[in-house]
Structures are given as C-alpha cells and as structure tokens.
Design a protein around this motif. Structure first.
Motif, short mmCIF file in Angstrom:
data_model
loop_
_atom_site.label_atom_id
_atom_site.label_comp_id
_atom_site.label_asym_id
_atom_site.label_seq_id
_atom_site.Cartn_x
_atom_site.Cartn_y
_atom_site.Cartn_z
N ILE A 207 -41.01 24.40 -48.63
CA ILE A 207 -41.22 24.43 -47.19
C ILE A 207 -42.60 24.94 -46.82
N THR A 208 -43.21 25.75 -47.66
CA THR A 208 -44.54 26.29 -47.34
C THR A 208 -45.67 25.41 -47.85
N GLN A 209 -45.36 24.36 -48.56
CA GLN A 209 -46.41 23.49 -49.09
C GLN A 209 -47.00 22.63 -47.97
N SER A 210 -48.18 22.12 -48.23
CA SER A 210 -48.83 21.23 -47.26
C SER A 210 -48.14 19.88 -47.25
N ILE A 211 -48.39 19.12 -46.19
CA ILE A 211 -47.78 17.80 -46.07
C ILE A 211 -48.19 16.87 -47.20
N PRO A 212 -49.47 16.84 -47.63
CA PRO A 212 -49.81 15.99 -48.78
C PRO A 212 -49.06 16.37 -50.05
N GLU A 213 -48.83 17.66 -50.28
CA GLU A 213 -48.08 18.07 -51.47
C GLU A 213 -46.62 17.62 -51.38
N GLN A 214 -46.00 17.82 -50.22
CA GLN A 214 -44.64 17.35 -50.04
C GLN A 214 -44.56 15.83 -50.12
N GLY A 215 -45.54 15.16 -49.51
CA GLY A 215 -45.55 13.70 -49.52
C GLY A 215 -45.69 13.13 -50.91
N ALA A 216 -46.53 13.76 -51.74
CA ALA A 216 -46.70 13.28 -53.11
C ALA A 216 -45.39 13.40 -53.90
#
Length: 498
Positions: free
Chosen positions: A405-414
């Motif tokens: 939940i604390t990761q950036s959107i690019p990290e979650q998206g990847a």
C-alpha cells in the motif's frame, strides 16, 4: 564373438564401437571463444569436459532406449562432475528460501569453485550426508495448506544433478501419456492431448480421479525396488535413500517416516513419475490391451490423471481394479474426488433422451472442461479457468496489494502487469477469453479500491485511474493455439494419447 567391456559410464558396449553413428542433438555444444586475458588451454579444456559430460549422458540415454532391461552399474560419477554441479547451482532460484543451515544462493556462490570441489569429493568418497528438510506451508485453492519442504542448498544441488542423470536413464522408459515434470513436456501438452483425445476418439465416459496425499503415501521400500529395476549402482540408490530418510524438521522436532517424498526437492517429481510409472502406467497399458476393451485414452500429469472410455462397463471395471492395484502399493483414491461421469461428443444428446440435464464437467490442471459446440454445431471441449483457482489468485493479489500500500503507483503497476501477463500466459487458451477479461476487470477493481484507501482523498479521479489501468494492466489475449493445431506439430501425425 566380440569381447565386451564395461565403460566408466555404466554402459556395456562392444570393444570396438561403430564409428559411423551420427551425433545426437544432445551432444552438440556451442563453442565459445577464450575469455580475454585467460589462458587458451583452460577454456578449451572446460569446453571439452562439458562435451564429454553431455555425450556420456547421451550414451546412457541411447543404451537405455535400446535395451529396456539393462541395469546400469556406474552412474554416480555423472552426478559428482563439477561441471554438472555448477550448472545445477546456476539453475537454482536466486532468492529461494534457505534450508535448516541458513545457507543462501549468494553466500554459497562467494566461494563457488571451492565449495563445489569439496562437495564433489564428499560425494565421490561417500562422505556426503543429507540434511533434514525444513517444513513450510503454502495455501491451496480450497483454503487448506499444502506442506512443502525446503532442502538445504547443497541437497538441492545434488538432487538436481541426480535428477538430470536419472532423466537420461528413465525418459526412454516413460510412456507417451505421462506429461508431468518431463523434459520437453508441459501442462498444456497434457491439456491438448486430453482435448484431442476426447474429440477424436469414441469417448463417452470419463474417470476423474484424485490420489489422496500421494507424495506423503509413497512407500520408501517400493521406491527402492523400482529404482533397482534399472540401477545397479548401489551408491546412487543409497544417495536417494539418504534424502528419503533425512526426515523433516518442524517446530524443532525431526520427524522421520518410512513413506513419503517431501514436495519441494528436485528429486521428488522424478520419484513420483517413477512410482506411478510402475504402479499405474504399465499396469494401465496392459489393462487396455486385454480383449474386449473399447477405445480408451489416458492422460497423466504427475499424480493427476484422466481416463476416457467408450463403454461405461469398462470404466466401472477399470476403477474397481485400480482401487485394488493402488492398495497393493499404499495408495488410495480420494472417495469424494473420484467419479465417473458421462462426457464426450454424444453426452448431451444421450442425456437429453433420458430427460437429464447438461453433461457434468470436470477439472484438470486448473481448467474446467465442458462439453460445448462451435457456431457451426461441431463438438469441442471448452476449457475455462477453474473458479477456485481464479478466486484464490484474486485473494492473493488482494493481500499483496495491502502489503504494497505504501509503494508508488509504478511499483504497484509493474507487479499487477506481471500478474496479468502470467495469468494470460497459462490460461489464455481458445474459448477462455471471457474469463481472462473478467480476471483483468477484477484486478482493476481491487487496484482502484486499494488506491482509494490510501491518501486523504476518498475517490481518485476516474480519468487518472483509467490512465493507470490503461498503462499498467494490458488487455489479456489468447496466446495458445487450438489443441489439434499444436498437437499435430508436436506429434507429427502420431497418436496424441497412447
């Protein structure tokens, strides 16, 4: 009569072997130029050793294929070859969990050559000792926990090297309808063979069977007997016995048993195939050849198998005989997951004449198999993602998004992009497009909810969320051909099921 001698690789060959035999594809090794700054002799010698190692296994494979009753007397030296141990090391997962000794892949590799030499010497002189396996659990699709074992790193190395050697020996023996954990075969090959077999043969009844706790039920006594059918090298047999007898370490207690092969080791899939080869495959092949049997197909992937029959009485007789056969070797069919159902080209019409509903479905290798028809009215076996597998994967993603939940959107998206592509790579079969799209839609909803729960804003702008979905969640596509197309290429006109 020509004298014979026994070579160091355990194959009995004539004193003067023929020199006009062509080299097999397994013997071809791509040459490499010497590394800059290194002596030329070292690079050449290392390449020659690899060629000798591959050609030695090729000779074992050819000898095993030529004589199905030959026993091999010298195999251990193939296992402790440093080149083979090195290849096994680099084939392991870098981030795999450590065993009871805490040794990791990276730490072991810091002194790799020294460690491999020491391991090879211990194997050669019989000083190698297997360590107990650390018990771990992973969730199953039905909510239960599957027990797995985490061997120490050196056990993984030796098991992988041993499995490579034994695969060369046993591959010529394994039958055509066995697909699990075999070189050059995959789950989709088994799925294709099953679909084409049901479509092309006179299959009207299907036995959907499940072996209860198969990996925990294999008896060590029978494993050793099956190994000795082909292996006369007692050192290799003792090596496998060391792994079987090492036991499991759980909650600080070491548990040993006279049965079972821990899932998680590289040698366990081969032992499973070997066990079922003698208990199920050869017996099934003999059973189907008896006079008076109708058409019959068999597809087995590890301990999962499906058998198709032309006649219901054959299905009933086979199931009754199979229960007795399994009982002789400590195996048992799961009473709630083993059934005979009407399935095939004529199932829908026959059931309609009797006033029954649609044909039943069955699950195999993650897919629900359904009797269906094309737009032109031709019968096909439609395969859909199993509901339990789909729900289990969505639950896993939900938990992982909460952790990220604390990761950036690019990290979650990847991460989500890898999930979508991996899911489509396995489940992207013809006729399963709606399930693929539904999976992506569910992931989109889970990601949107996760984004709403972080930050101060209650709902992110729809345009922004749609942009994230468009960028990171690819549209899944069908990436597998129709079963008949791929199977025709793989079998080159031969029967898909034997």
């Amino acid at each position: 009569m020509m004298n014979e001698r026994e070579k160091s690789d355990g194959v009995v060959v004539p004193e003067k072997p023929p020199n006009n035999a062509e080299r097999s594809a397994a013997e071809t090794v791509e040459g490499r130029t010497p590394a800059k700054g290194n002596p030329h002799e070292r690079n050449a010698l290392r390449t020659q050793r690899r060629e000798r190692a591959h050609s030695a296994l090729a000779r074992v494979r050819e000898a095993a294929k030529k004589d199905k009753r030959q026993r091999f007397t010298a195999l251990l030296h193939h296992v402790y070859e440093i080149d083979r141990l090195r290849q096994a090391y680099f084939a392991l997962k870098r981030d795999a969990a450590a065993g009871v000794d805490g040794e990791t892949w990276r730490h072991y590799g810091e002194r790799l050559e020294e460690n491999l030499r020491d391991l090879s010497e211990r194997l050669e002189r019989g000083a190698y000792r297997a360590r107990p396996v650390r018990r771990a659990y992973i969730p199953k699709a039905d909510g239960r926990l599957r027990p797995l074992g985490v061997p120490v790193l050196e056990d993984k190395l030796v098991q992988r090297a041993t499995a490579e050697v034994l695969n060369a020996l046993y591959e010529p023996d394994f039958l055509g309808f066995s697909y699990g954990f075999r070189p050059g075969r995959s789950a989709h090959d088994a799925l294709d063979a099953l679909a084409v077999g049901i479509w092309s043969k006179k299959v009207r009844w299907v036995l959907d069977a499940d072996i209860r706790s198969f990996f925990d039920a294999m008896k060590h006594e029978w494993i050793v007997k099956f190994l000795e059918h082909r292996i006369a090298d007692e050192r290799v047999v003792r090596l496998i016995q060391k792994w079987l007898g090492a036991g499991v370490l759980e909650d600080g207690r070491r548990i040993r048993s006279a049965e079972g092969a821990v899932q998680g080791g590289s040698i366990s899939p081969l032992l499973a195939n070997l066990y079922l080869h003698y208990v199920f495959d050869l017996w099934t092949q003999q059973w189907r050849r008896k006079p008076g049997r109708g058409e019959m197909i068999v597809v087995r992937y590890a301990d999962d198998f499906v058998v198709g029959f032309e006649r219901e009485r054959d299905a009933d007789a086979f199931l009754a005989a199979l229960r007795e056969r399994f009982a002789q070797f400590g195996l048992e069919l799961h009473p709630d997951k083993t059934r005979i159902l009407e399935f095939g080209r004529f199932a829908a019409d026959n059931r309609a004449e009797r006033g029954l509903g649609k044909p039943e479905t069955f699950d195999f290798l993650g897919f629900t198999h359904i009797c269906a028809k094309t737009r032109k009215g031709r019968f096909i076996v439609r395969r859909q993602t199993m509901r339990k597998r789909l729900q289990a994967k969505l639950s896993e993603v939900k938990t992982e998004l909460r952790r990220r939940i604390t990761q950036s959107i690019p990290e979650q998206g990847a991460y989500l992009r890898a999930v979508v592509l991996g899911h489509a790579h396995y489940y992207g079969v013809p006729g399963n497009g709606a399930a693929l799209q539904g999976f992506r839609s569910q992931l989109s909803w889970l990601w949107g909810r996760a984004l709403r729960r972080r930050g101060n804003r209650r709902v992110p702008a729809w345009q922004r969320l749609r942009g994230h979905l468009h960028r990171w969640l690819p549209i899944p596509h069908i990436c597998h051909p129709w079963p008949s197309q791929r199977l025709a290429v793989r079998t080159q006109g031969k029967s898909p099921v034997r």
